[in-house]
Motif scaffolding. Structure first.
Motif, PDB file in Angstrom:
ATOM      1  N   ALA A  22       0.834  -1.208   0.000  1.00  0.00           N
ATOM      2  CA  ALA A  22       0.000   0.000   0.000  1.00  0.00           C
ATOM      3  C   ALA A  22       0.866   1.255   0.000  1.00  0.00           C
ATOM      4  O   ALA A  22       2.047   1.227   0.364  1.00  0.00           O
ATOM      5  CB  ALA A  22      -0.922  -0.006   1.218  1.00  0.00           C
ATOM      6  N   ALA A  39     -13.255  -1.208   2.794  1.00  0.00           N
ATOM      7  CA  ALA A  39     -12.478  -2.298   3.397  1.00  0.00           C
ATOM      8  C   ALA A  39     -13.265  -2.924   4.543  1.00  0.00           C
ATOM      9  O   ALA A  39     -13.607  -2.263   5.513  1.00  0.00           O
ATOM     10  CB  ALA A  39     -11.138  -1.782   3.891  1.00  0.00           C
ATOM     11  N   VAL A  72      -7.961  -6.205   3.437  1.00  0.00           N
ATOM     12  CA  VAL A  72      -6.577  -5.792   3.684  1.00  0.00           C
ATOM     13  C   VAL A  72      -5.836  -6.979   4.289  1.00  0.00           C
ATOM     14  O   VAL A  72      -6.283  -7.557   5.282  1.00  0.00           O
ATOM     15  CB  VAL A  72      -6.510  -4.590   4.644  1.00  0.00           C
ATOM     16  N   GLY A  84      -1.800  -1.262   8.659  1.00  0.00           N
ATOM     17  CA  GLY A  84      -2.993  -1.945   8.174  1.00  0.00           C
ATOM     18  C   GLY A  84      -4.268  -1.318   8.713  1.00  0.00           C
ATOM     19  O   GLY A  84      -5.251  -1.141   7.985  1.00  0.00           O
ATOM     20  N   ILE A  98      -5.008   1.807   6.804  1.00  0.00           N
ATOM     21  CA  ILE A  98      -5.640   1.542   5.507  1.00  0.00           C
ATOM     22  C   ILE A  98      -7.140   1.323   5.685  1.00  0.00           C
ATOM     23  O   ILE A  98      -7.967   1.895   4.964  1.00  0.00           O
ATOM     24  CB  ILE A  98      -5.019   0.297   4.844  1.00  0.00           C
TER      25      ILE A  98
END
Length: 276
Positions: free
Chosen positions: A10, A53, A30, A43, A46
């Motif tokens: 990412a 997500a 993810v 993570g 993200i």
């Protein structure tokens, strides 16, 4: 098709102070493939800053073995995941019962077991060897549940070793494995979740008279015992791609099963927790 992104690939905004923030990302899942505190925070960034997500795929749970009274650091990791994700998939956690209790909603946490990996995600080279085993061995009582499931699937008996550790140093002070009289130990499969220093498995191998294959979901291979090739007595070591150290040279034949990438492919095709 559902889109998946990994923590390692990412893009982030990195600040001079050491802070970071994930760029806005559209992803359905993810993969937390950097098993460090910073990796898990990246993570989470993200999932928090992105769009859509919903699934956190956790190949190796940070602080996986911190699940005992006096050391519950695994709770911190799970609470972080619970906050940012709608569903959490954890590969073969050290204590599955503990991990399954950490989700705030029923069925939020999905555990991928060694049986899932060996029966569904294994590559053809590994499949061809599954019919030859005469027994499955759990290195200690903590491995009985996961090893027992594999033994039942293979239709062979399960035998268990016993170890005692010094709780202050982590050193093994006693290890014992005695197969029952008449047991066919000519070609056994040892099943466990983690190989770290490798000392337990080396001691176990000394007590196995025939051929032996070692399966561990998480091949960390970190200790001095590994550098001295303590696993070289095994005819084959099988691990998965849940940890970056899985490719470490251990001085014997080894297969690294693509469990994480295969799971993601199944999930993208619509697989659910009870239907691969």
């Amino acid at each position: 098709m559902a889109r998946t992104i990994s923590v390692s690939t990412a893009r982030y905004v990195n600040y001079p102070s050491g802070e970071f923030s994930a760029r806005s990302i559209t992803a359905d899942a993810v993969v937390f493939d950097v098993p460090t505190a910073e990796g898990f925070m990246r993570g989470a960034s993200i999932m928090q800053n992105g769009r859509k997500a919903m699934l956190a795929v956790v190949p190796f749970l940070l602080n996986a073995r911190a699940d005992k009274p006096g050391n519950y650091d695994a709770t911190i990791t799970m609470k972080l995941l619970d906050y940012v994700a709608q569903r959490i998939v954890v590969f073969d956690p050290h204590n599955a019962s503990f991990v399954l209790k950490q989700g705030t909603e029923r069925d939020k946490v999905w555990v991928v077991t060694p049986l899932d990996i060996l029966s569904v995600f294994a590559n053809p080279v590994w499949d061809a060897r599954l019919q030859d085993f005469t027994a499955v061995v759990a290195s200690d009582k903590g491995a009985v549940k996961r090893a027992g499931a594999v033994a039942r699937w293979l239709g062979v008996p399960l035998y268990t070793g016993e170890k005692v550790r010094d709780q202050d140093t982590g050193r093994i002070v006693r290890y014992q494995f005695d197969a029952p009289a008449g047991a066919d130990m000519s070609n056994v499969l040892v099943v466990d979740d983690i190989c770290d220093g490798g000392g337990t498995f080396a001691l176990l191998r000394d007590n196995l008279p025939g051929k032996a294959t070692l399966y561990v979901t998480h091949g960390l291979f970190t200790g001095a015992a590994e550098r001295e090739h303590s696993l070289s007595g095994y005819d084959l070591v099988v691990t998965t791609d849940t940890h970056p150290r899985a490719t470490t040279d251990i001085g014997t034949d080894k297969i690294v099963l693509p469990a994480v990438s295969t799971f993601v492919a199944y999930w993208q095709q619509g697989a659910t927790q009870h239907n691969y």
